[in-house]
Structures are given as C-alpha cells and as structure tokens.
Design a protein around this motif. Structure first.
Motif, PDB file in Angstrom:
ATOM      1  N   ILE A  18       0.831  -1.210   0.000  1.00  0.00           N
ATOM      2  CA  ILE A  18       0.000   0.000   0.000  1.00  0.00           C
ATOM      3  C   ILE A  18       0.863   1.255   0.000  1.00  0.00           C
ATOM      4  O   ILE A  18       0.578   2.222  -0.716  1.00  0.00           O
ATOM      5  N   ILE A  19       1.939   1.263   0.794  1.00  0.00           N
ATOM      6  CA  ILE A  19       2.777   2.443   0.970  1.00  0.00           C
ATOM      7  C   ILE A  19       4.238   2.046   0.807  1.00  0.00           C
ATOM      8  O   ILE A  19       4.676   1.042   1.365  1.00  0.00           O
ATOM      9  N   ASP A  20       4.973   2.861   0.088  1.00  0.00           N
ATOM     10  CA  ASP A  20       6.408   2.641  -0.059  1.00  0.00           C
ATOM     11  C   ASP A  20       7.127   3.959   0.207  1.00  0.00           C
ATOM     12  O   ASP A  20       7.016   4.892  -0.589  1.00  0.00           O
ATOM     13  N   GLY A  21       7.830   4.035   1.305  1.00  0.00           N
ATOM     14  CA  GLY A  21       8.582   5.239   1.634  1.00  0.00           C
ATOM     15  C   GLY A  21       7.723   6.467   1.847  1.00  0.00           C
ATOM     16  O   GLY A  21       8.191   7.583   1.677  1.00  0.00           O
ATOM     17  N   GLY A  22       6.466   6.285   2.192  1.00  0.00           N
ATOM     18  CA  GLY A  22       5.552   7.408   2.391  1.00  0.00           C
ATOM     19  C   GLY A  22       4.698   7.727   1.176  1.00  0.00           C
ATOM     20  O   GLY A  22       3.799   8.562   1.233  1.00  0.00           O
ATOM     21  N   VAL A  23       4.967   7.056   0.065  1.00  0.00           N
ATOM     22  CA  VAL A  23       4.202   7.261  -1.172  1.00  0.00           C
ATOM     23  C   VAL A  23       3.099   6.205  -1.242  1.00  0.00           C
ATOM     24  O   VAL A  23       3.358   5.019  -1.053  1.00  0.00           O
ATOM     25  N   ILE A  24       1.889   6.643  -1.514  1.00  0.00           N
ATOM     26  CA  ILE A  24       0.761   5.722  -1.638  1.00  0.00           C
ATOM     27  C   ILE A  24       0.859   5.023  -2.988  1.00  0.00           C
ATOM     28  O   ILE A  24       0.842   5.665  -4.037  1.00  0.00           O
ATOM     29  N   LEU A  25       0.967   3.694  -2.947  1.00  0.00           N
ATOM     30  CA  LEU A  25       1.073   2.913  -4.180  1.00  0.00           C
ATOM     31  C   LEU A  25      -0.266   2.342  -4.615  1.00  0.00           C
ATOM     32  O   LEU A  25      -0.537   2.214  -5.800  1.00  0.00           O
ATOM     33  N   GLU A  26      -1.090   1.961  -3.654  1.00  0.00           N
ATOM     34  CA  GLU A  26      -2.343   1.267  -3.980  1.00  0.00           C
ATOM     35  C   GLU A  26      -3.386   1.597  -2.930  1.00  0.00           C
ATOM     36  O   GLU A  26      -3.083   1.703  -1.752  1.00  0.00           O
ATOM     37  N   SER A  27      -4.628   1.728  -3.386  1.00  0.00           N
ATOM     38  CA  SER A  27      -5.724   1.956  -2.436  1.00  0.00           C
ATOM     39  C   SER A  27      -6.889   0.998  -2.689  1.00  0.00           C
ATOM     40  O   SER A  27      -7.951   1.154  -2.097  1.00  0.00           O
ATOM     41  N   ASP A  28      -6.683   0.020  -3.558  1.00  0.00           N
ATOM     42  CA  ASP A  28      -7.701  -0.991  -3.834  1.00  0.00           C
ATOM     43  C   ASP A  28      -7.318  -2.290  -3.132  1.00  0.00           C
ATOM     44  O   ASP A  28      -6.313  -2.914  -3.487  1.00  0.00           O
ATOM     45  N   PRO A  29      -8.096  -2.726  -2.145  1.00  0.00           N
ATOM     46  CA  PRO A  29      -7.751  -3.934  -1.390  1.00  0.00           C
ATOM     47  C   PRO A  29      -7.619  -5.185  -2.265  1.00  0.00           C
ATOM     48  O   PRO A  29      -6.762  -6.027  -2.008  1.00  0.00           O
ATOM     49  N   GLN A  30      -8.431  -5.294  -3.319  1.00  0.00           N
ATOM     50  CA  GLN A  30      -8.340  -6.464  -4.194  1.00  0.00           C
ATOM     51  C   GLN A  30      -6.995  -6.524  -4.900  1.00  0.00           C
ATOM     52  O   GLN A  30      -6.409  -7.592  -5.043  1.00  0.00           O
ATOM     53  N   GLN A  31      -6.507  -5.374  -5.331  1.00  0.00           N
ATOM     54  CA  GLN A  31      -5.199  -5.320  -5.979  1.00  0.00           C
ATOM     55  C   GLN A  31      -4.083  -5.648  -4.995  1.00  0.00           C
ATOM     56  O   GLN A  31      -3.116  -6.322  -5.350  1.00  0.00           O
ATOM     57  N   VAL A  32      -4.228  -5.185  -3.774  1.00  0.00           N
ATOM     58  CA  VAL A  32      -3.216  -5.479  -2.747  1.00  0.00           C
ATOM     59  C   VAL A  32      -3.166  -6.975  -2.474  1.00  0.00           C
ATOM     60  O   VAL A  32      -2.092  -7.583  -2.460  1.00  0.00           O
ATOM     61  N   ILE A  33      -4.320  -7.589  -2.305  1.00  0.00           N
ATOM     62  CA  ILE A  33      -4.370  -9.031  -2.043  1.00  0.00           C
ATOM     63  C   ILE A  33      -3.764  -9.797  -3.211  1.00  0.00           C
ATOM     64  O   ILE A  33      -2.999 -10.739  -3.025  1.00  0.00           O
TER      65      ILE A  33
END
Length: 194
Positions: A143-158
């Motif tokens: 979801i977060i890398d170094g303070g940068v938001i990478l993803e906000s969709d839970p399905q994509q994260v899973i």
C-alpha cells in the motif's frame, strides 16, 4: 520592504510556500496498537519526524490517549493529521502532515483495514494479526512505499501479495518464498534458486 531588502522575510515566505507544495510523500507513519496502546506494528516514513524509538512510542501513546475513547475518525495531534479506526482489540492509525488531505489518508486506512480483513478472514483481532504478522507487513508495503501511496484498492493489494483464499489450501495459504522470488503461480522450481 521588498524581499530583496529583507532576506529573512523572503526566506520565511519561501519556506512556507515549499511546505504547501504537493508531494507524493503523503504518509508519515502507519501503526497498529492493541487496546492497551501497545505497539504491534509501526512504520515511520519520515525519519526526521520521530527519529528515535522512544520518541515514536511517546507519540503513539499520546495519539492513543487522545483517540481510544473518541468516536471520531480524524484527529490532529502534535501538528499531524491522523486518521484511525478500531476493530475489536486493535487500533489502526495512518499519519500525515497537517496540510495532508484527510480523504487520501482515509483511503489508505480503509485499504489497509479491508486487505487485512480478507487476509485474516474477517477475524481482525490481535491474536490473528500477530499470527500473520509477516503478511501484514507485506500488505503495508504494497500500500505504501517510503511514504508514497502505491495502492488503495484492497483487491489489488491481495492479488499482489499473492494470498490464495480458496478452501483447498491452508487457512492463510501464503507462500512467502513465492512472494520473494516473484512467482505469481507458485510453480517455481526451488532448486533454481540454490
């Protein structure tokens, strides 16, 4: 006086403008506390904000004391914007600067909470979280890398974390080795890595 005749005034104005410029580094910290305010997981992305463990824990205690009995979702503590959510015996926090957009921080918090809900099979509580802490850290990192938001969709994260949620596999069906070597299907010959 103009900015040329008063360099101190010009410097202050420039610093104020620089602090209001948009930045990709929106998240300052993420942490999860238990219902006693003890740290279970934390990631600080701004090393200058709270550089020592002691300062981080003091900040977390202060945030917990101001939010654990409140019925809100947003708090402003020590000049920081904090969005939070509780579940059974856990408190989830996402921290941003005072100028940060609360909706963006809330999107990160909701993505974290929903992703963990899927991984932990809707059993988002202290014991299950600690039993699956490696997967929890991977979710946060997706979801977060170094303070940068990478993803906000839970399905994509899973999907990225590669959890297999069908009934034929183990209860939490996560193969850390496959994640590390980047194998999506779990079909890698492990002897290739030796």
């Amino acid at each position: 006086m103009t900015a040329q005749t008063c360099p101190r005034q010009h410097q202050r104005t420039t610093m104020e403008i620089a602090s209001l410029e948009p930045s990709l580094y929106t998240v300052k910290a993420v942490f999860i506390l238990d219902n006693d305010g003890n740290r279970l997981l934390s990631k600080y992305y701004d090393k200058e904000l709270y550089p020592s463990m002691k300062e981080q824990k003091n900040f977390e205690k202060n945030v917990f004391n101001k939010t654990h009995k409140a019925d809100n979702e947003i708090a402003f503590v020590e000049g920081m914007t904090i969005v939070y959510k509780c579940s059974i015996d856990l408190f989830f926090y996402v921290v941003g600067s005072s100028q940060e957009n609360e909706l963006m921080l809330m999107a990160v918090l909701n993505c974290l909470f929903e992703s963990l809900g899927q991984i932990l099979r809707k059993n988002v509580e202290r014991r299950c979280l600690l039993d699956n802490l490696d997967g929890v850290f991977l979710v946060v990192d997706e979801i977060i890398d170094g303070g940068v938001i990478l993803e906000s969709d839970p399905q994509q994260v899973i999907q990225k974390v590669n959890y297999r949620l069908d009934g034929s596999e183990q209860a939490y069906g996560f193969d850390l080795f496959d994640y590390i070597v980047g194998n999506i299907d779990g079909q890698t010959d492990r002897s290739q890595c030796a």
